[in-house]
Design an enzyme around this catalytic site. Structure first.
Site, PDB file in Angstrom:
ATOM      1  N   HIS A 174      46.947  73.556  45.034  1.00 26.15           N
ATOM      2  CA  HIS A 174      46.154  72.890  44.046  1.00 26.15           C
ATOM      3  C   HIS A 174      47.085  71.970  43.316  1.00 26.15           C
ATOM      4  O   HIS A 174      46.857  70.745  42.900  1.00 26.15           O
ATOM      5  CB  HIS A 174      45.454  73.842  43.032  1.00 26.15           C
ATOM      6  N   GLY A 189      51.932  93.354  21.493  1.00 19.77           N
ATOM      7  CA  GLY A 189      52.729  94.448  21.955  1.00 19.77           C
ATOM      8  C   GLY A 189      52.718  94.613  23.315  1.00 19.77           C
ATOM      9  O   GLY A 189      52.746  95.920  24.232  1.00 19.77           O
ATOM     10  N   GLN A 238      39.281  80.649  45.316  1.00 18.98           N
ATOM     11  CA  GLN A 238      39.922  80.335  44.082  1.00 18.98           C
ATOM     12  C   GLN A 238      39.013  79.619  43.254  1.00 18.98           C
ATOM     13  O   GLN A 238      39.267  79.256  42.237  1.00 18.98           O
ATOM     14  CB  GLN A 238      41.081  80.053  43.952  1.00 18.98           C
ATOM     15  N   GLU A 294      53.112  84.561  37.954  1.00 19.42           N
ATOM     16  CA  GLU A 294      52.770  83.733  37.006  1.00 19.42           C
ATOM     17  C   GLU A 294      52.870  84.133  35.503  1.00 19.42           C
ATOM     18  O   GLU A 294      53.209  83.277  34.719  1.00 19.42           O
ATOM     19  CB  GLU A 294      51.152  83.336  37.121  1.00 19.42           C
TER      20      GLU A 294
END
Length: 574
Positions: A36, A420, A120, A57
């Site tokens: 993309h 956290g 996607q 990612e």
């Protein structure tokens, strides 16, 4: 009259993105490839913008966070649609909660093929991102790319910084786009001064105080310079402690430096509790004792400086609250102060002495004969080269290292925050390495956290980065098993035990320098050998599994006769 070519330049949407980034001063983008985005990636290459590719990612997002924390500027991450986007959601949430300015850009299927069950597609990325970012927008017109990206960056950097998400459908990137001859640029954050009445009120509090202390928070990283902080401390003569995200704003050699808020608790236990606390870009909450008074005596006045009014009175009520910029506030208060700085020097020395005693209760010996993690992390910090940036991964390993990590450059200690999250360390290390080219980075992590993104060892090797990862290996999820045993007894564990994995051998398989260490005196030399190898490194340090981090015990607390203990939160009343 000017020709049309003088007023506008026609290009494609991908190049428009690249030119908008260049106009904004962006030099480095952390990314992972997706089809993309190819139009934008080509634009980045054409414009001379560095692309740093990771293997996941989430790591790209954390790397952009790391860049922003070290530089004090904007981090940029670009990921592909669908799973690329969802993988990066954790880093978006992490940046949001810690107030880190990051521009996240993600691809998307063509607008014309909405609701056609395409590759996607079927995921509303804007709706998913919106709860965890400051602002989210889908750009639908290629002619609007430049001004909308400039506005997105303005939002990310302004007020309390944070992440902004921009969706760029593939057809918007592929179509022609008109760019103005003068590119729109983000509006830089405006430093706002406190009202005169607020300065007068703070000045009056300081003049009646005997033991004032400043707490620098993460927002100070983006709203104050080290020079401003030093001038403020020199003028007033007061001590200062830091949240982890503000470490480096004050040189540890400065006489006001008292490291972290633990020094306040130590001084209080010795009958020297502060009577005035200046919260400079810091927030009440988990890392400052929650609703307890561990760091805020009942009779201490509080001044809070923060861009987000929602923080005022959230836990403790401030006597003075202002949304002024941290640096501008310090300048104004220092300018109004007309008493000698020596007035508070004895108290400042008390706080420094208190800070020096934190951790004095630990001894090197352990029942198992394995290395005490307190001393192992100290050896790792002390054995690191001058000018190192430290990445302290989540869990007990990073918190042990937090006792020791001291740096003289802003943004030089990168830790997990309110989310956290484990798994932030590899990305933070990559971001830090690119933010300070050629400077050493040491990631201190546990054997639990290191497993999240081991594949990024390959990224470090391929990009020849001076990063050494030190794994505190105790063959368990330390914070988890210790919490379980506090709750249910010393012999209890549930899905919290790990194998004896030799992480240095895994690292060697990726091409790193690797070494396992079992004695305390070999930690520093092993780190030196790793840096001397000219490769990224991994030092696997075998540490004792039974020692419990004091913060783990403190976060669990103790249950009274009418309470149920709740790990990490306030107990329930029966």
């Amino acid at each position: 009259m000017a020709d049309a070519d003088d007023r506008h330049r026609t290009t494609d949407g991908g190049t428009a993105v690249a030119r908008a980034m260049k106009a904004a001063g962006v030099t480095t983008i952390f990314a992972l490839h997706g089809g993309h985005l190819d139009a934008a990636f080509k634009g980045f290459l054409d414009e001379g913008i560095t692309l740093v590719d990771t293997r996941h990612e989430a790591c790209a997002g954390h790397a952009a966070e790391g860049w922003a924390r070290v530089t004090g500027g904007l981090g940029v991450c670009m990921i592909t649609a669908g799973p690329g986007f969802t993988n990066a959601l954790t880093s978006m949430a992490n940046a949001r909660l810690d107030g880190v300015p990051v521009l996240f850009m993600a691809g998307a299927p063509p607008l014309r093929e909405e609701a056609l069950n395409v590759l996607q597609g079927g995921v509303d990325q804007i709706a998913m991102a919106r709860p965890v970012v400051k602002h989210a927008i889908r750009i639908t017109d290629p002619h609007r790319i430049a001004d909308q990206l400039a506005n997105a960056i303005t939002i990310a950097l302004g007020g309390r910084p944070g992440p902004v998400f921009v969706e760029l459908p593939i057809d918007v990137l592929a179509k022609s786009a008109d760019l103005p001859a003068v590119m729109p640029r983000p509006v830089p954050p405006v430093a706002t001064a406190p009202m005169p009445a607020q300065v007068d009120a703070v000045d009056a509090l300081l003049k009646t105080a005997q033991r004032p202390v400043a707490i620098l928070g993460g927002l100070a990283r983006y709203q104050a310079t080290p020079a401003q902080v030093a001038a403020f401390l020199d003028t007033l003569g007061i001590p200062v402690v830091h949240s982890s995200r503000a470490l480096g704003l004050v040189d540890p050699a400065h006489p006001a430096y008292a490291h972290d808020p633990s020094a306040i608790a130590v001084a209080g236990a010795e009958g020297q509790a502060p009577d005035l606390i200046l919260m400079l870009g810091s927030r009440f909450g988990l890392f400052l004792g929650g609703r307890t008074r561990a760091f805020f005596p009942e009779d201490a006045a509080i001044v809070q400086v923060h861009a987000d009014v929602a923080e005022f009175g959230l836990i403790h009520e401030p006597a003075v609250a202002t949304t002024a910029s941290v640096g501008a506030f310090m300048d104004a208060v220092a300018a109004a102060w007309d008493e000698p700085a020596a007035r508070f020097h004895a108290w400042r020395d008390t706080m420094r002495a208190a800070a020096s005693t934190v951790g004095a209760e630990f001894v090197e010996e352990t029942a198992s004969g394995k290395i005490n993690p307190y001393f192992a992390t100290r050896a790792a910090v002390e054995g690191s080269p001058e000018g190192t940036s430290f990445v302290l991964e989540g869990g007990e390993a990073g918190l042990w290292a937090g006792y020791h990590a001291r740096v003289a450059h802003a943004g030089g200690v990168l830790t997990f925050g309110q989310l956290g999250a484990l798994g932030t360390g590899f990305g933070f290390a990559l971001g830090a390495a690119y933010a300070r080219p050629g400077k050493p980075v040491v990631q201190i992590t546990g054997d639990g956290a290191v497993g999240f993104h081991l594949q990024e060892f390959e990224t470090m090797v391929r990009q020849r980065l001076p990063i050494v990862t030190v794994v505190m290996n105790n063959s368990c999820w330390g914070q988890s098993i210790h919490g379980q045993q506090i709750l249910y007894g010393p012999n209890y564990s549930c899905i919290s035990v790990l194998g004896d994995i030799k992480y240095h051998e895994i690292a060697q398989g990726f091409g790193l320098y690797g070494e396992r260490v079992t004695t305390l005196d070999e930690i520093g030399p092993a780190i030196a050998r790793a840096f001397a190898s000219g490769k990224p490194g991994c030092i696997d340090v075998v540490v004792d599994a039974d020692l419990v981090l004091p913060m783990t015990s403190a976060m669990l607390g103790e249950a009274g006769p009418d309470e149920v203990m709740v790990p990490y939160y306030e107990n329930f009343k029966l």
